[in-house]
Design an enzyme around this catalytic site. Structure first.
Site, PDB file in Angstrom:
ATOM      1  N   LYS A   1      -3.596   6.170  -1.252  1.00  0.00           N
ATOM      2  CA  LYS A   1      -2.902   6.452  -2.514  1.00  0.00           C
ATOM      3  C   LYS A   1      -2.809   7.953  -2.819  1.00  0.00           C
ATOM      4  O   LYS A   1      -1.926   8.387  -3.542  1.00  0.00           O
ATOM      5  CB  LYS A   1      -3.606   5.740  -3.677  1.00  0.00           C
ATOM      6  CG  LYS A   1      -3.364   4.237  -3.690  1.00  0.00           C
ATOM      7  CD  LYS A   1      -3.995   3.626  -4.931  1.00  0.00           C
ATOM      8  CE  LYS A   1      -3.607   2.168  -5.053  1.00  0.00           C
ATOM      9  NZ  LYS A   1      -4.088   1.566  -6.308  1.00  0.00           N
TER      10      LYS A   1
ATOM     11  N   ASP B   1       0.347   1.039 -11.485  1.00  0.00           N
ATOM     12  CA  ASP B   1      -0.926   0.428 -11.912  1.00  0.00           C
ATOM     13  C   ASP B   1      -1.188   0.726 -13.392  1.00  0.00           C
ATOM     14  O   ASP B   1      -1.656  -0.142 -14.129  1.00  0.00           O
ATOM     15  CB  ASP B   1      -2.103   0.992 -11.102  1.00  0.00           C
ATOM     16  CG  ASP B   1      -2.206   0.365  -9.713  1.00  0.00           C
ATOM     17  OD1 ASP B   1      -1.720  -0.759  -9.515  1.00  0.00           O
ATOM     18  OD2 ASP B   1      -2.783   1.019  -8.817  1.00  0.00           O
TER      19      ASP B   1
HETATM   20  P1  NAP Z   1     -12.273   2.716  -5.324  1.00  0.00           P
HETATM   21  O1  NAP Z   1     -11.312   3.847  -5.405  1.00  0.00           O
HETATM   22  O2  NAP Z   1     -13.057   2.495  -4.093  1.00  0.00           O
HETATM   23  O3  NAP Z   1     -13.302   2.932  -6.569  1.00  0.00           O
HETATM   24  C1  NAP Z   1     -14.322   2.001  -6.839  1.00  0.00           C
HETATM   25  C2  NAP Z   1     -15.261   2.561  -7.903  1.00  0.00           C
HETATM   26  O4  NAP Z   1     -16.313   1.595  -8.078  1.00  0.00           O
HETATM   27  C3  NAP Z   1     -15.963   3.864  -7.507  1.00  0.00           C
HETATM   28  O5  NAP Z   1     -16.340   4.556  -8.665  1.00  0.00           O
HETATM   29  C4  NAP Z   1     -17.192   3.334  -6.778  1.00  0.00           C
HETATM   30  O6  NAP Z   1     -18.248   4.247  -6.722  1.00  0.00           O
HETATM   31  C5  NAP Z   1     -17.561   2.181  -7.674  1.00  0.00           C
HETATM   32  N1  NAP Z   1     -18.379   1.188  -6.989  1.00  0.00           N
HETATM   33  C6  NAP Z   1     -18.122   0.591  -5.805  1.00  0.00           C
HETATM   34  N2  NAP Z   1     -19.094  -0.290  -5.515  1.00  0.00           N
HETATM   35  C7  NAP Z   1     -19.987  -0.224  -6.555  1.00  0.00           C
HETATM   36  C8  NAP Z   1     -21.210  -0.878  -6.819  1.00  0.00           C
HETATM   37  N3  NAP Z   1     -21.707  -1.786  -5.991  1.00  0.00           N
HETATM   38  N4  NAP Z   1     -21.861  -0.547  -7.951  1.00  0.00           N
HETATM   39  C9  NAP Z   1     -21.385   0.370  -8.808  1.00  0.00           C
HETATM   40  N5  NAP Z   1     -20.208   1.024  -8.590  1.00  0.00           N
HETATM   41  C10 NAP Z   1     -19.530   0.724  -7.484  1.00  0.00           C
HETATM   42  O7  NAP Z   1     -11.569   1.319  -5.638  1.00  0.00           O
HETATM   43  P2  NAP Z   1     -10.357   1.071  -6.673  1.00  0.00           P
HETATM   44  O8  NAP Z   1      -9.066   1.180  -5.989  1.00  0.00           O
HETATM   45  O9  NAP Z   1     -10.616   1.915  -7.866  1.00  0.00           O
HETATM   46  O10 NAP Z   1     -10.559  -0.482  -6.989  1.00  0.00           O
HETATM   47  C11 NAP Z   1     -11.609  -0.934  -7.818  1.00  0.00           C
HETATM   48  C12 NAP Z   1     -11.441  -2.429  -8.077  1.00  0.00           C
HETATM   49  O11 NAP Z   1     -10.271  -2.653  -8.844  1.00  0.00           O
HETATM   50  C13 NAP Z   1     -11.281  -3.267  -6.789  1.00  0.00           C
HETATM   51  O12 NAP Z   1     -11.985  -4.474  -6.951  1.00  0.00           O
HETATM   52  C14 NAP Z   1      -9.798  -3.532  -6.732  1.00  0.00           C
HETATM   53  O13 NAP Z   1      -9.489  -4.760  -6.083  1.00  0.00           O
HETATM   54  C15 NAP Z   1      -9.461  -3.630  -8.218  1.00  0.00           C
HETATM   55  N6  NAP Z   1      -8.059  -3.314  -8.494  1.00  0.00           N
HETATM   56  C16 NAP Z   1      -7.324  -4.251  -9.133  1.00  0.00           C
HETATM   57  C17 NAP Z   1      -6.013  -3.988  -9.427  1.00  0.00           C
HETATM   58  C18 NAP Z   1      -5.199  -5.035 -10.141  1.00  0.00           C
HETATM   59  O14 NAP Z   1      -3.972  -4.965 -10.097  1.00  0.00           O
HETATM   60  N7  NAP Z   1      -5.835  -5.973 -10.813  1.00  0.00           N
HETATM   61  C19 NAP Z   1      -5.423  -2.760  -9.086  1.00  0.00           C
HETATM   62  C20 NAP Z   1      -6.209  -1.809  -8.425  1.00  0.00           C
HETATM   63  C21 NAP Z   1      -7.545  -2.103  -8.141  1.00  0.00           C
HETATM   64  P3  NAP Z   1     -18.525   5.062  -5.350  1.00  0.00           P
HETATM   65  O15 NAP Z   1     -17.400   6.052  -5.233  1.00  0.00           O
HETATM   66  O16 NAP Z   1     -19.849   5.648  -5.587  1.00  0.00           O
HETATM   67  O17 NAP Z   1     -18.492   4.050  -4.232  1.00  0.00           O
END
Ligand code: NAP
Length: 290
Positions: free
Chosen positions: A73, A109
């Protein structure tokens, strides 16, 4: 039906079981367009050449629209001709379209999230304090949309530096601060009216995990929005519902961002209803198979 097939797709790694083909192919049928939505899994070792090749296919008119997901992204940004103001502010692109021969990077998003959230909020109450859990890519879109709609935002992440950097980056848009997920128990949460989970905690297969500590009371009357949509009811949502709060999953955001992307590509109005129906049918088919 137009005779030129429309090629759409999603690039990312890993791609797993994406629901995007179900959403976009239903919208193509509804708009009487031939075409398909393909998955383009792209290994990070080939990121540069793979992205350039897909973008060249867009310039050549072979691919009409592309969604971008983790981990590209941000990587894709320097390869594009222009960003929409939203993509520029969020700092991430999830949708690419061609306009006047230019490759435009957009972020649907942010709008997809807020369009889905708004009807769930109590009516006639001005935005208050929102607590956003996680500080990754999706959190950026959420934080941006909350700030532009007048919310005060507290970001809680497992790494303080990540939360503070995000807060600093968005501070020109409104009131925002960063803290640690592990220190939520010592935060004053009385004014929190909205909790958004933007971590993958609770996502299949780790369905038992939740970003909300079992012993921490929820702020009274807050709405909980979980970006995770698989499973449909997450542990966080269940915790919130048991505490008497309204809790929703991110399925509506998934549909919302897809509908907005489709409308950019095909220059039609947002096919939210068609996509919602398609996802419902898909879900009941999956359920029937289990
Ligand atoms: P990302 O860029 O990898 O960010 C994830 C965030 O969560 C980071 O701050 C990460 O911290 C933290 N994290 C990961 N594992 C964790 C844990 N076990 N405990 C505490 N914090 C944790 O991912 P993203 O793209 O933001 O996506 C996040 C979630 O949103 C995913 O489940 C994705 O499927 C969902 N999502 C949904 C939609 C929708 O349309 N509904 C759209 C986009 C994303 P670190 O950097 O320290 O790992």
């Amino acid at each position: 039906m137009s005779s030129v097939p429309v090629q759409l797709g999603l690039v990312g790694w890993p791609l797993g079981h994406s629901l995007s083909p179900v959403l976009h192919e239903a919208a193509l049928v509804a708009h009487q367009r031939k075409g398909a939505y393909r998955l383009y899994p792209l290994h990070p070792d080939e990121a540069e050449s793979g992205l350039q090749s897909l973008l060249a296919q867009m310039r050549a008119g072979e691919i009409r629209g592309l969604n971008v997901t983790i981990p590209y992204k941000q990587t894709v940004i320097p390869m594009l001709d222009q960003l929409t103001p939203t993509a520029q502010s969020v700092g991430a692109v999830n949708t690419i379209y061609v306009s006047n021969g230019q490759l435009i990077g957009d972020n649907t998003d942010a709008e997809g999230f807020y369009q889905d959230l708004e009807p769930v909020l109590p009516p006639y109450i001005p935005p208050g304090t929102a607590l956003v859990l996680g500080a990754g890519g999706a959190a950026r879109a959420v934080v941006y949309s909350l700030l532009v709609h007048g919310w005060q935002v507290v970001v809680a992440a497992r790494r303080l530096k990540q939360a503070e950097e995000l807060a600093e980056e968005f501070s020109e848009l409104g009131s925002i601060s960063g803290g640690l997920l592990s220190e939520m128990a010592s935060m004053d949460l009385t004014d929190v009216k909205l909790i958004v989970n933007a971590t993958p905690m609770g996502m299949s297969p780790n369905v038992e995990s939740s970003p909300w500590p079992a012993t921490l009371p929820f702020p009274a009357d807050a709405v909980v929005y979980d970006l995770v949509y698989n499973p449909g009811v997450t542990t966080l949502m269940r915790q919130a519902q048991e505490a008497g709060l309204k809790a929703v999953s991110g399925l509506g955001m998934l549909v919302g961002q897809a509908a907005l992307a489709f409308s950019r590509w095909l220059e039609v109005s947002h096919p939210v209803a068609v996509m919602t129906e398609a996802i419902g049918k898909h879900g009941s088919k999956q359920g029937a198979r289990q």
